[in-house]
Motif scaffolding. Structure first.
Motif, mmCIF file in Angstrom:
data_model
loop_
_atom_site.group_PDB
_atom_site.id
_atom_site.type_symbol
_atom_site.label_atom_id
_atom_site.label_comp_id
_atom_site.label_asym_id
_atom_site.label_seq_id
_atom_site.Cartn_x
_atom_site.Cartn_y
_atom_site.Cartn_z
ATOM 1 N N LEU A 101 32.519 24.101 -58.330
ATOM 2 C CA LEU A 101 33.703 23.488 -57.721
ATOM 3 C C LEU A 101 34.600 22.890 -58.795
ATOM 4 O O LEU A 101 35.826 23.055 -58.763
ATOM 5 C CB LEU A 101 33.277 22.407 -56.725
ATOM 6 C CG LEU A 101 32.599 22.905 -55.443
ATOM 7 C CD1 LEU A 101 32.124 21.717 -54.602
ATOM 8 C CD2 LEU A 101 33.561 23.764 -54.629
ATOM 9 N N VAL A 102 33.976 22.188 -59.743
ATOM 10 C CA VAL A 102 34.751 21.590 -60.834
ATOM 11 C C VAL A 102 35.438 22.674 -61.647
ATOM 12 O O VAL A 102 36.616 22.552 -62.012
ATOM 13 C CB VAL A 102 33.825 20.745 -61.747
ATOM 14 C CG1 VAL A 102 34.578 20.298 -62.998
ATOM 15 C CG2 VAL A 102 33.303 19.542 -60.989
ATOM 16 N N PHE A 103 34.702 23.760 -61.936
ATOM 17 C CA PHE A 103 35.285 24.865 -62.701
ATOM 18 C C PHE A 103 36.466 25.479 -61.958
ATOM 19 O O PHE A 103 37.516 25.751 -62.547
ATOM 20 C CB PHE A 103 34.223 25.928 -62.948
ATOM 21 C CG PHE A 103 34.783 27.205 -63.534
ATOM 22 C CD1 PHE A 103 35.156 27.279 -64.861
ATOM 23 C CD2 PHE A 103 34.944 28.326 -62.730
ATOM 24 C CE1 PHE A 103 35.680 28.442 -65.388
ATOM 25 C CE2 PHE A 103 35.471 29.498 -63.253
ATOM 26 C CZ PHE A 103 35.845 29.556 -64.591
ATOM 27 N N GLY A 104 36.289 25.710 -60.638
ATOM 28 C CA GLY A 104 37.357 26.311 -59.860
ATOM 29 C C GLY A 104 38.606 25.450 -59.831
ATOM 30 O O GLY A 104 39.725 25.944 -59.997
ATOM 31 N N ILE A 105 38.427 24.139 -59.638
ATOM 32 C CA ILE A 105 39.572 23.235 -59.600
ATOM 33 C C ILE A 105 40.256 23.181 -60.956
ATOM 34 O O ILE A 105 41.491 23.236 -61.054
ATOM 35 C CB ILE A 105 39.111 21.820 -59.174
ATOM 36 C CG1 ILE A 105 38.617 21.857 -57.725
ATOM 37 C CG2 ILE A 105 40.248 20.814 -59.321
ATOM 38 C CD1 ILE A 105 37.989 20.554 -57.269
ATOM 39 N N ALA A 106 39.435 23.097 -62.025
ATOM 40 C CA ALA A 106 40.007 23.042 -63.370
ATOM 41 C C ALA A 106 40.790 24.318 -63.692
ATOM 42 O O ALA A 106 41.879 24.268 -64.286
ATOM 43 C CB ALA A 106 38.891 22.837 -64.397
ATOM 44 N N PHE A 107 40.235 25.453 -63.285
ATOM 45 C CA PHE A 107 40.913 26.731 -63.563
ATOM 46 C C PHE A 107 42.248 26.803 -62.836
ATOM 47 O O PHE A 107 43.255 27.240 -63.407
ATOM 48 C CB PHE A 107 40.017 27.886 -63.129
ATOM 49 C CG PHE A 107 40.630 29.244 -63.357
ATOM 50 C CD1 PHE A 107 40.672 29.805 -64.626
ATOM 51 C CD2 PHE A 107 41.200 29.946 -62.306
ATOM 52 C CE1 PHE A 107 41.247 31.045 -64.837
ATOM 53 C CE2 PHE A 107 41.782 31.178 -62.502
ATOM 54 C CZ PHE A 107 41.807 31.741 -63.779
ATOM 55 N N MET A 108 42.286 26.365 -61.574
ATOM 56 C CA MET A 108 43.525 26.416 -60.800
ATOM 57 C C MET A 108 44.584 25.492 -61.400
ATOM 58 O O MET A 108 45.769 25.846 -61.471
ATOM 59 C CB MET A 108 43.242 26.018 -59.354
ATOM 60 C CG MET A 108 42.367 26.998 -58.591
ATOM 61 S SD MET A 108 43.099 28.662 -58.501
ATOM 62 C CE MET A 108 44.577 28.324 -57.542
ATOM 63 N N VAL A 109 44.144 24.303 -61.845
ATOM 64 C CA VAL A 109 45.095 23.365 -62.453
ATOM 65 C C VAL A 109 45.671 23.940 -63.729
ATOM 66 O O VAL A 109 46.890 23.891 -63.967
ATOM 67 C CB VAL A 109 44.393 22.018 -62.735
ATOM 68 C CG1 VAL A 109 45.292 21.115 -63.575
ATOM 69 C CG2 VAL A 109 44.031 21.334 -61.430
ATOM 70 N N ILE A 110 44.798 24.495 -64.576
ATOM 71 C CA ILE A 110 45.254 25.080 -65.847
ATOM 72 C C ILE A 110 46.196 26.256 -65.588
ATOM 73 O O ILE A 110 47.216 26.427 -66.268
ATOM 74 C CB ILE A 110 44.050 25.531 -66.694
ATOM 75 C CG1 ILE A 110 43.233 24.312 -67.128
ATOM 76 C CG2 ILE A 110 44.496 26.325 -67.914
ATOM 77 C CD1 ILE A 110 41.930 24.658 -67.823
ATOM 78 N N LYS A 111 45.863 27.074 -64.591
ATOM 79 C CA LYS A 111 46.686 28.240 -64.275
ATOM 80 C C LYS A 111 48.081 27.828 -63.822
ATOM 81 O O LYS A 111 49.088 28.407 -64.241
ATOM 82 C CB LYS A 111 45.992 29.062 -63.191
ATOM 83 C CG LYS A 111 46.674 30.388 -62.897
ATOM 84 C CD LYS A 111 45.839 31.201 -61.912
ATOM 85 C CE LYS A 111 46.494 32.561 -61.654
ATOM 86 N NZ LYS A 111 45.693 33.370 -60.699
ATOM 87 N N ARG A 112 48.145 26.780 -62.983
ATOM 88 C CA ARG A 112 49.452 26.313 -62.509
ATOM 89 C C ARG A 112 50.272 25.707 -63.646
ATOM 90 O O ARG A 112 51.488 25.890 -63.713
ATOM 91 C CB ARG A 112 49.248 25.285 -61.404
ATOM 92 C CG ARG A 112 48.737 25.885 -60.104
ATOM 93 C CD ARG A 112 48.585 24.827 -59.028
ATOM 94 N NE ARG A 112 48.094 25.402 -57.781
ATOM 95 C CZ ARG A 112 47.866 24.704 -56.680
ATOM 96 N NH1 ARG A 112 48.083 23.382 -56.668
ATOM 97 N NH2 ARG A 112 47.423 25.302 -55.595
ATOM 98 N N GLN A 113 49.583 24.984 -64.538
ATOM 99 C CA GLN A 113 50.294 24.407 -65.675
ATOM 100 C C GLN A 113 50.846 25.480 -66.585
ATOM 101 O O GLN A 113 51.972 25.366 -67.092
ATOM 102 C CB GLN A 113 49.355 23.491 -66.459
ATOM 103 C CG GLN A 113 49.012 22.197 -65.730
ATOM 104 C CD GLN A 113 48.060 21.330 -66.523
ATOM 105 O OE1 GLN A 113 47.458 21.795 -67.490
ATOM 106 N NE2 GLN A 113 47.919 20.068 -66.121
#
Length: 222
Positions: free
Chosen positions: A189-201
């Motif tokens: 879950l942490v990985f998925g959230i981190a990946f989505m945040v990085i992708k949007r940035q």
């Protein structure tokens, strides 16, 4: 770059799980006491559970249920509160108290297996399988555990055990799988959230997330 948050998350979750697990064992040990007889019916079990009031005791276990089990030496029975553990391979569930920690596990005794127990059952249902209690041989006048005319308590005999018996390999494998799943789910879950945040940035800054997106943008420009 992406591995650092993942590794940190896994380490934090693992450390937290281990800490809570250790504190839970201590809470279990505080409640365990010798009892001359374990419940034989659901009604007796409910009455004993009500008297012990496990739900009102402070603890750090995922669940805290009343249980009445044999001790590792099968020379007494103990009642207390603790998490419900799945018992495998016709073993009798036991309370093992050692160095201030209380563990609920399947007995390692091959001579005292529960032939009438199902292949897997929750430890708090032990009262349903009286065969385990029938294996108990309480100390007598000629027993070497008798000292100065007084029988040593079953709790004392358990705490003096030098080592805690290890689980069966099959049981341990199931435990390892359960622990791995518990640790991996939050990590994913942490990985998925981190990946989505990085992708949007990256998209907000106009930076391609990966090579495939870079190629798509190049084709679009062409």
């Amino acid at each position: 770059m992406y591995l650092c948050p993942i590794v940190i998350a896994f380490l934090c979750v693992g450390q937290l799980y281990g800490h809570l697990h250790g504190e839970c064992y201590k809470d279990v040990a505080k409640t365990v006491k010798p009892v001359s007889r374990c419940p034989h019916t659901a009604e007796e079990h409910a009455e004993a559970a009500q008297k012990m009031a496990c739900d009102q005791k402070t603890n750090q276990c995922p669940e805290f249920e009343y249980q009445c089990l044999v001790n590792p030496f099968f020379n007494g029975t103990l009642e207390g509160c603790g998490p419900v553990i799945q018992i495998f391979h016709n073993a009798c569930a036991e309370f093992n108290i050692h160095n201030g920690s209380g563990v609920i596990q399947g007995s390692q005794s091959k001579e005292r297996e529960c032939q009438k127990c199902p292949p897997v059952y929750p430890s708090n249902n032990s009262y349903m399988y009286q065969e385990c209690y029938d294996h108990v041989k309480r100390p007598t006048e000629s027993d070497p555990t008798k000292k100065n005319g007084t029988l040593l308590s079953t709790t004392l005999m358990v705490t003096r055990q030098p080592t805690i018996p290890t689980e069966n390999k099959e049981d341990k494998s199931w435990t390892d799988v359960t622990m791995a799943v518990i640790i991996m789910i939050p990590g994913c879950l942490v990985f998925g959230i981190a990946f989505m945040v990085i992708k949007r940035q990256c998209r907000a800054n106009g930076t391609p997330v990966n090579q495939s997106e870079s190629e798509e943008e190049s084709v679009g420009l062409a």
